[in-house]
Design an enzyme around this catalytic site. Structure first.
Site, PDB file in Angstrom:
ATOM      1  N   SER A  40      51.175  73.200  37.943  1.00  0.00           N
ATOM      2  CA  SER A  40      50.192  73.585  38.962  1.00  0.00           C
ATOM      3  C   SER A  40      50.632  72.968  40.278  1.00  0.00           C
ATOM      4  O   SER A  40      50.116  71.956  40.726  1.00  0.00           O
ATOM      5  CB  SER A  40      48.789  73.108  38.573  1.00  0.00           C
ATOM      6  OG  SER A  40      48.728  71.709  38.479  1.00  0.00           O
ATOM      7  N   HIS A 154      47.464  73.628  31.905  1.00  0.00           N
ATOM      8  CA  HIS A 154      48.072  72.716  30.938  1.00  0.00           C
ATOM      9  C   HIS A 154      47.617  72.962  29.507  1.00  0.00           C
ATOM     10  O   HIS A 154      47.989  72.220  28.606  1.00  0.00           O
ATOM     11  CB  HIS A 154      47.781  71.261  31.325  1.00  0.00           C
ATOM     12  CG  HIS A 154      48.386  70.869  32.645  1.00  0.00           C
ATOM     13  ND1 HIS A 154      48.027  69.748  33.330  1.00  0.00           N
ATOM     14  CD2 HIS A 154      49.346  71.477  33.406  1.00  0.00           C
ATOM     15  CE1 HIS A 154      48.729  69.658  34.452  1.00  0.00           C
ATOM     16  NE2 HIS A 154      49.524  70.703  34.529  1.00  0.00           N
ATOM     17  N   GLN A 162      41.421  71.235  35.059  1.00  0.00           N
ATOM     18  CA  GLN A 162      42.695  70.897  34.417  1.00  0.00           C
ATOM     19  C   GLN A 162      42.684  69.546  33.688  1.00  0.00           C
ATOM     20  O   GLN A 162      43.230  69.430  32.601  1.00  0.00           O
ATOM     21  CB  GLN A 162      43.783  70.907  35.499  1.00  0.00           C
ATOM     22  CG  GLN A 162      45.175  70.552  35.046  1.00  0.00           C
ATOM     23  CD  GLN A 162      46.164  70.630  36.209  1.00  0.00           C
ATOM     24  OE1 GLN A 162      46.626  71.711  36.548  1.00  0.00           O
ATOM     25  NE2 GLN A 162      46.475  69.508  36.820  1.00  0.00           N
ATOM     26  N   GLU A 163      42.110  68.518  34.322  1.00  0.00           N
ATOM     27  CA  GLU A 163      42.252  67.167  33.764  1.00  0.00           C
ATOM     28  C   GLU A 163      40.941  66.393  33.758  1.00  0.00           C
ATOM     29  O   GLU A 163      40.258  66.314  34.770  1.00  0.00           O
ATOM     30  CB  GLU A 163      43.286  66.360  34.581  1.00  0.00           C
ATOM     31  CG  GLU A 163      44.632  67.046  34.632  1.00  0.00           C
ATOM     32  CD  GLU A 163      45.658  66.327  35.508  1.00  0.00           C
ATOM     33  OE1 GLU A 163      45.456  65.141  35.837  1.00  0.00           O
ATOM     34  OE2 GLU A 163      46.654  66.975  35.851  1.00  0.00           O
ATOM     35  N   GLU A 204      49.756  67.469  28.687  1.00  0.00           N
ATOM     36  CA  GLU A 204      49.762  66.051  29.052  1.00  0.00           C
ATOM     37  C   GLU A 204      49.204  65.183  27.936  1.00  0.00           C
ATOM     38  O   GLU A 204      48.863  64.018  28.157  1.00  0.00           O
ATOM     39  CB  GLU A 204      49.013  65.845  30.370  1.00  0.00           C
ATOM     40  CG  GLU A 204      49.714  66.576  31.520  1.00  0.00           C
ATOM     41  CD  GLU A 204      49.189  66.213  32.901  1.00  0.00           C
ATOM     42  OE1 GLU A 204      48.143  65.548  33.003  1.00  0.00           O
ATOM     43  OE2 GLU A 204      49.843  66.610  33.879  1.00  0.00           O
ATOM     44  N   ASP A 242      40.617  65.884  37.651  1.00  0.00           N
ATOM     45  CA  ASP A 242      41.504  66.698  38.485  1.00  0.00           C
ATOM     46  C   ASP A 242      41.279  68.153  38.106  1.00  0.00           C
ATOM     47  O   ASP A 242      41.953  68.676  37.217  1.00  0.00           O
ATOM     48  CB  ASP A 242      42.981  66.320  38.300  1.00  0.00           C
ATOM     49  CG  ASP A 242      43.892  67.226  39.139  1.00  0.00           C
ATOM     50  OD1 ASP A 242      43.368  68.014  39.955  1.00  0.00           O
ATOM     51  OD2 ASP A 242      45.129  67.140  38.971  1.00  0.00           O
ATOM     52  N   GLU A 283      40.112  64.629  42.124  1.00  0.00           N
ATOM     53  CA  GLU A 283      41.350  65.098  42.765  1.00  0.00           C
ATOM     54  C   GLU A 283      41.320  66.619  42.832  1.00  0.00           C
ATOM     55  O   GLU A 283      40.878  67.268  41.881  1.00  0.00           O
ATOM     56  CB  GLU A 283      42.520  64.605  41.897  1.00  0.00           C
ATOM     57  CG  GLU A 283      43.890  65.122  42.290  1.00  0.00           C
ATOM     58  CD  GLU A 283      44.923  64.754  41.220  1.00  0.00           C
ATOM     59  OE1 GLU A 283      44.727  63.756  40.493  1.00  0.00           O
ATOM     60  OE2 GLU A 283      45.918  65.480  41.102  1.00  0.00           O
ATOM     61  N   ASP A 310      46.113  66.346  46.277  1.00  0.00           N
ATOM     62  CA  ASP A 310      47.392  66.510  45.562  1.00  0.00           C
ATOM     63  C   ASP A 310      48.098  67.761  46.081  1.00  0.00           C
ATOM     64  O   ASP A 310      49.016  67.683  46.898  1.00  0.00           O
ATOM     65  CB  ASP A 310      47.123  66.573  44.056  1.00  0.00           C
ATOM     66  CG  ASP A 310      48.345  66.972  43.234  1.00  0.00           C
ATOM     67  OD1 ASP A 310      49.462  66.943  43.770  1.00  0.00           O
ATOM     68  OD2 ASP A 310      48.181  67.328  42.040  1.00  0.00           O
ATOM     69  N   LYS A 335      53.557  61.924  44.009  1.00  0.00           N
ATOM     70  CA  LYS A 335      54.519  62.405  43.017  1.00  0.00           C
ATOM     71  C   LYS A 335      55.891  62.465  43.685  1.00  0.00           C
ATOM     72  O   LYS A 335      56.073  63.197  44.666  1.00  0.00           O
ATOM     73  CB  LYS A 335      54.136  63.818  42.555  1.00  0.00           C
ATOM     74  CG  LYS A 335      52.798  63.911  41.808  1.00  0.00           C
ATOM     75  CD  LYS A 335      52.355  65.363  41.739  1.00  0.00           C
ATOM     76  CE  LYS A 335      51.260  65.582  40.692  1.00  0.00           C
ATOM     77  NZ  LYS A 335      50.632  66.924  40.852  1.00  0.00           N
ATOM     78  N   HIS A 363      52.607  61.158  37.303  1.00  0.00           N
ATOM     79  CA  HIS A 363      53.621  61.919  36.556  1.00  0.00           C
ATOM     80  C   HIS A 363      53.509  63.402  36.916  1.00  0.00           C
ATOM     81  O   HIS A 363      52.684  63.781  37.737  1.00  0.00           O
ATOM     82  CB  HIS A 363      53.390  61.723  35.053  1.00  0.00           C
ATOM     83  CG  HIS A 363      52.095  62.336  34.583  1.00  0.00           C
ATOM     84  ND1 HIS A 363      51.856  62.692  33.286  1.00  0.00           N
ATOM     85  CD2 HIS A 363      50.953  62.672  35.267  1.00  0.00           C
ATOM     86  CE1 HIS A 363      50.652  63.210  33.188  1.00  0.00           C
ATOM     87  NE2 HIS A 363      50.087  63.209  34.356  1.00  0.00           N
ATOM     88  N   ARG A 364      54.284  64.266  36.264  1.00  0.00           N
ATOM     89  CA  ARG A 364      54.098  65.711  36.311  1.00  0.00           C
ATOM     90  C   ARG A 364      53.779  66.195  34.897  1.00  0.00           C
ATOM     91  O   ARG A 364      54.018  65.496  33.918  1.00  0.00           O
ATOM     92  CB  ARG A 364      55.360  66.445  36.807  1.00  0.00           C
ATOM     93  CG  ARG A 364      55.817  66.097  38.202  1.00  0.00           C
ATOM     94  CD  ARG A 364      54.740  66.201  39.269  1.00  0.00           C
ATOM     95  NE  ARG A 364      54.104  67.491  39.445  1.00  0.00           N
ATOM     96  CZ  ARG A 364      54.260  68.282  40.505  1.00  0.00           C
ATOM     97  NH1 ARG A 364      55.095  67.933  41.467  1.00  0.00           N
ATOM     98  NH2 ARG A 364      53.583  69.404  40.619  1.00  0.00           N
ATOM     99  N   SER A 365      53.286  67.418  34.804  1.00  0.00           N
ATOM    100  CA  SER A 365      52.955  67.924  33.466  1.00  0.00           C
ATOM    101  C   SER A 365      54.215  68.158  32.626  1.00  0.00           C
ATOM    102  O   SER A 365      54.169  68.090  31.396  1.00  0.00           O
ATOM    103  CB  SER A 365      52.119  69.195  33.566  1.00  0.00           C
ATOM    104  OG  SER A 365      52.738  70.133  34.419  1.00  0.00           O
ATOM    105  N   LYS A 386      48.415  57.792  37.069  1.00  0.00           N
ATOM    106  CA  LYS A 386      48.045  58.707  35.977  1.00  0.00           C
ATOM    107  C   LYS A 386      49.313  59.182  35.300  1.00  0.00           C
ATOM    108  O   LYS A 386      50.293  59.554  35.956  1.00  0.00           O
ATOM    109  CB  LYS A 386      47.162  59.865  36.460  1.00  0.00           C
ATOM    110  CG  LYS A 386      47.794  60.893  37.372  1.00  0.00           C
ATOM    111  CD  LYS A 386      46.847  62.105  37.540  1.00  0.00           C
ATOM    112  CE  LYS A 386      47.531  63.291  38.178  1.00  0.00           C
ATOM    113  NZ  LYS A 386      46.664  64.486  38.263  1.00  0.00           N
TER     114      LYS A 386
END
Ligand code: PGA
Ligand code: ZN
Length: 418
Positions: A40, A154, A162-163, A204, A242, A283, A310, A335, A363-365, A386
């Protein structure tokens, strides 16, 4: 100085191609980097160069980026003596010559930049984190934000957000923070099983059950926190979201659980969520193009919680500077591969520090076993990271690195600074 620099196409945690970089130093040291990759992504991120050769990996191969490391970048860097990482990164930025690193590829450049950061640490005989501490900054062990429930891009479920992250803000130490969330994650698995919801994992490492309503997920999380014996809230274990709202922001509206709602509706929904649940940070609550909404969200909730940019900030020093001036958010997600060099990432962090904006390292996914971000988080003193769930090797590797740094440096403080 480098005697050799070599990249190779490897797989990331989603099974997509990415790069690893291995460099040999004259002194005999070998340094490594694995390059992460997002799903994303923000539209203004530095360009991840893919081959677009449909015959390989559906076009996602990275042979061109690999060739750029092994050819022009290695030619420009090997055999030369550099005093600082900034000098190495400046050579690559100049060699690329574009504003978005689209010629050589941010994935090529960032791999070499991370390997170079390790080379300087080795040359100075310092742990990586210590070699990255900026002047005047108190390094800290960051509060880990564990993404325990996955939706959006994800996971294949109907969840648009998403999170859903668990943040042990009140933990007494790094090791206890990780333990708390591992126990909560386990309690969450039991709750899902009891409700006959699936316990398979998203990209993730969070669970990806067939739920659609954010409120239902938040209720499950609070229950799991309590069941595991912890106290929900900022003094104990808080929640961070997020939604990655750019992904469900289309034609001026937000589509959540099948309903199309306005930006103002989203903001009042977040107000309700913050009233009802122990959420301390949101986020990408709105889409990257919804500038007026972002200002409104910040004005409405910015005094109560952290509002993190982000997709709209993309770790870009110039963009973050503008966002700060415009009153957008009060924190930035950081990131390394969004901007493409460690040096520019450190600049973005400095801009946040100077403006009183918070920062969270991320991190990234799509990830590798590389743990660079753990060291970066400690060095920056930003107090937040994260890295996904307390499960899946590529996620856990970062948390484990933090536990090891904590164990070797007992005087490093844990958590957000006051
Ligand atoms: P990405 O997601 O790595 O897929 O971009 C992470 C995030 O949105 O923070
Ligand atoms: Zn995000």
């Amino acid at each position: 100085s480098f005697s050799t620099i070599r990249a190779v196409e490897i797989l990331d945690s989603r099974g997509n191609p990415t790069l690893s970089v291995t460099a040999h130093l004259r002194e005999g040291t070998v340094v490594y980097a694995g390059v992460p990759s997002g799903a994303s992504t923000g539209t203004r991120e530095a360009v991840e160069l893919r081959d677009h050769d449909a015959a390989r990996f559906g076009g996602r191969g990275v042979f061109r980026a690999v060739a750029h490391v092994n050819g022009p970048i290695a030619d420009a860097l090997t055999g030369r003596v550099f005093d600082t990482l900034a000098d190495v990164d400046a050579v690559m930025i100049q060699l690329d010559g574009t504003a978005d690193k689209s010629r050589l590829g941010a994935n090529a450049i960032v791999g070499v930049s991370i390997a170079a950061a390790r080379a300087f640490a080795a040359a100075h005989a310092l742990p990586l984190w210590r070699s990255l501490v900026p002047d005047g900054v108190q390094p800290r062990l960051p509060v880990p934000h564990f993404n325990v429930l996955n939706g959006g891009r994800h996971a294949p479920n109907a969840l648009d957000f998403q999170e859903f992250m668990i943040a042990p803000l009140g933990a007494p130490s790094m090791a206890e923070a990780v333990r708390a969330v591992a126990e909560i994650y386990s309690a969450l698995r039991s709750s899902l099983e009891q409700r006959n919801l699936a316990t398979g994992l998203g990209d993730e490492g969070g669970f990806a059950p067939e739920v659609a309503w954010p409120e239902e997920v938040l209720t499950l999380l609070v229950h799991a926190i309590t069941k595991a014996g912890y106290t929900p809230g900022v003094d104990g274990v808080a929640i961070a979201l997020d939604p990655a709202a750019s992904e469900f922001h289309t034609h001026g509206a937000y589509e959540v659980a099948g309903q199309r709602i306005t930006s103002a509706d989203m903001i009042s929904r977040y107000e309700d969520l913050v009233d009802e649940f122990p959420i301390w940070s949101i986020e990408d609550g709105l889409g990257e193009g919804d500038l007026d909404g972002w200002k409104q969200l910040t004005a409405t909730l910015g005094d109560r919680i952290q509002i993190v940019g982000d997709d709209n900030f993309v770790t870009n020093p110039a963009i973050i500077t503008d966002a700060i001036a415009a009153g957008v958010g009060n924190a930035a997600l950081i990131k390394v591969n969004q901007i493409g060099t460690v040096t520019e990432t450190l600049q973005a962090l400095k801009i946040c520090r100077d403006a009183g904006y918070a920062a969270m390292i991320s991190h990234r996914s799509g990830e590798t076993d590389d743990t660079f971000i753990a060291d970066l988080a400690v060095a920056s003193g930003c107090g937040q990271i994260k890295s996904g769930a307390p499960a899946r090797g590529e996620r856990v590797a970062k948390y484990n690195r933090l536990i090891e740094i904590a164990d070797a440096n007992v005087r490093l403080p844990y958590g957000l600074s006051a």
